[in-house]
Design a protein around this motif. Sequence first.
Motif, short mmCIF file in Angstrom:
data_model
loop_
_atom_site.label_atom_id
_atom_site.label_comp_id
_atom_site.label_asym_id
_atom_site.label_seq_id
_atom_site.Cartn_x
_atom_site.Cartn_y
_atom_site.Cartn_z
N ASN A 23 16.76 42.95 -4.93
CA ASN A 23 16.83 42.98 -6.39
C ASN A 23 15.83 42.05 -7.05
O ASN A 23 15.20 42.40 -8.05
N THR A 24 15.65 40.85 -6.48
CA THR A 24 14.79 39.85 -7.13
C THR A 24 13.45 39.66 -6.44
O THR A 24 12.56 39.02 -7.00
N LYS A 25 13.33 40.17 -5.20
CA LYS A 25 12.12 40.01 -4.37
C LYS A 25 11.93 38.57 -3.89
O LYS A 25 10.87 38.25 -3.31
N GLU A 26 12.91 37.71 -4.12
CA GLU A 26 12.83 36.35 -3.57
C GLU A 26 13.10 36.41 -2.07
O GLU A 26 14.02 37.12 -1.64
N GLY A 27 12.30 35.68 -1.28
CA GLY A 27 12.46 35.82 0.16
C GLY A 27 12.04 34.62 0.97
O GLY A 27 11.55 33.61 0.44
N VAL A 28 12.22 34.77 2.28
CA VAL A 28 11.88 33.73 3.24
C VAL A 28 11.14 34.37 4.42
O VAL A 28 11.24 35.57 4.66
N ILE A 29 10.42 33.54 5.14
CA ILE A 29 9.82 33.93 6.41
C ILE A 29 10.48 33.08 7.49
O ILE A 29 10.60 31.86 7.34
N ILE A 30 10.93 33.72 8.56
CA ILE A 30 11.57 33.03 9.67
C ILE A 30 10.66 33.10 10.89
O ILE A 30 10.27 34.18 11.33
N ASP A 31 10.29 31.93 11.41
CA ASP A 31 9.51 31.80 12.65
C ASP A 31 8.17 32.53 12.62
O ASP A 31 7.95 33.51 13.35
N PRO A 32 7.22 32.03 11.81
CA PRO A 32 5.88 32.63 11.80
C PRO A 32 5.08 32.19 13.02
O PRO A 32 4.31 31.23 12.98
N GLY A 33 5.26 32.90 14.13
CA GLY A 33 4.70 32.46 15.40
C GLY A 33 3.21 32.66 15.53
O GLY A 33 2.49 31.76 15.98
N ASP A 51 9.28 31.40 -0.93
CA ASP A 51 9.22 29.97 -1.24
C ASP A 51 9.82 29.10 -0.13
O ASP A 51 9.89 27.89 -0.28
N LYS A 52 10.24 29.75 0.97
CA LYS A 52 10.80 29.00 2.09
C LYS A 52 10.35 29.61 3.40
O LYS A 52 10.32 30.84 3.54
N ILE A 53 10.02 28.75 4.36
CA ILE A 53 9.74 29.16 5.73
C ILE A 53 10.77 28.46 6.61
O ILE A 53 10.85 27.22 6.62
N LEU A 54 11.58 29.25 7.32
CA LEU A 54 12.67 28.70 8.12
C LEU A 54 12.30 28.78 9.60
O LEU A 54 11.84 29.82 10.08
N ARG A 70 1.99 28.84 5.49
CA ARG A 70 2.38 27.81 4.52
C ARG A 70 1.33 27.69 3.43
O ARG A 70 1.65 27.60 2.23
N GLU A 71 0.07 27.69 3.82
CA GLU A 71 -1.01 27.59 2.84
C GLU A 71 -1.06 28.82 1.94
O GLU A 71 -1.27 28.72 0.73
N ALA A 72 -0.86 29.99 2.53
CA ALA A 72 -0.95 31.23 1.76
C ALA A 72 0.18 31.38 0.74
O ALA A 72 -0.02 31.98 -0.32
N THR A 73 1.36 30.87 1.08
CA THR A 73 2.53 31.07 0.22
C THR A 73 2.87 29.85 -0.63
O THR A 73 3.54 29.99 -1.66
N GLY A 74 2.48 28.67 -0.18
CA GLY A 74 2.91 27.44 -0.84
C GLY A 74 4.39 27.14 -0.61
O GLY A 74 4.98 26.31 -1.31
N ALA A 75 4.97 27.82 0.39
CA ALA A 75 6.41 27.68 0.64
C ALA A 75 6.73 26.37 1.33
O ALA A 75 5.90 25.77 2.03
N LYS A 76 7.97 25.92 1.14
CA LYS A 76 8.46 24.74 1.83
C LYS A 76 8.97 25.11 3.22
O LYS A 76 9.54 26.19 3.42
N VAL A 77 8.78 24.21 4.17
CA VAL A 77 9.15 24.44 5.56
C VAL A 77 10.46 23.73 5.87
O VAL A 77 10.62 22.53 5.57
N TYR A 78 11.39 24.48 6.49
CA TYR A 78 12.71 23.97 6.85
C TYR A 78 12.84 23.96 8.37
O TYR A 78 12.55 24.96 9.03
#
Length: 209
Positions: A23-33, A51-54, A70-78
């Motif tokens: 609905n909002t297109k808000e998302g995360v990336i998990i384990d960008p290997g 906005d988040k990388i888990l 991380r550089e491409a998205t500006g997301a925070k890493v968890y």
Amino acid sequence: MLKIVKLVVGPMASNCYVAWDENTKEGVIIDPGYEDRRIMQVVQDNGVKVDKILLTHGHFDHIGALNAVREATGAKVYIYKDDAPMLTSAGMNLSTMVGQPMTCEPADVIVVEGDTIPVSDTIAMKVVHTPGHTPGSCCFVVDDIIFSGDTLFEGSIGRTDFPGGSYGDMMASLDKLMTCDNDMKVLPGHGDNTDIAFERARNPFINRG
């Protein structure tokens, strides 16, 4: 509704997931290997606002594309607290073992057991600590889905013979996951998807009695 795209990336055939609220297109990336371009193509094609990388754990085959994504998205890493040092140590993340030492900047957010990570206003992932493969291995649980990293695979488990691994901890973590409902889907760090019912019935590391 959570939309999930699974990518098998890199020489270790690691599973990376892009997950977002339809609905909002808000998302995360998990384990960008590995293969940051493929990962970012999925993000761009679907208009996902990441906005988040888990990270389920800190091994190189799950963080190899972290710097670029991380550089491409500006997301925070968890990452779970016990695996946080692996990001900045090529020895600890085992990249030196394959002759390609790499490090990342420290995580932005350190998580612990029971933390909740919002994907959007209506979707959140719960952090479940599942040590064994690494001291800070964790699963991310949302609705009827478990992102299990290298804890639980289809019919198998993650290795426990690397530095920081523990077979005893792994067995305890598997017992913990087996408290989940049978219909919970398992999306692992390698290999095919499975579910708790199948693993409860068929996984030899769980049926050990």
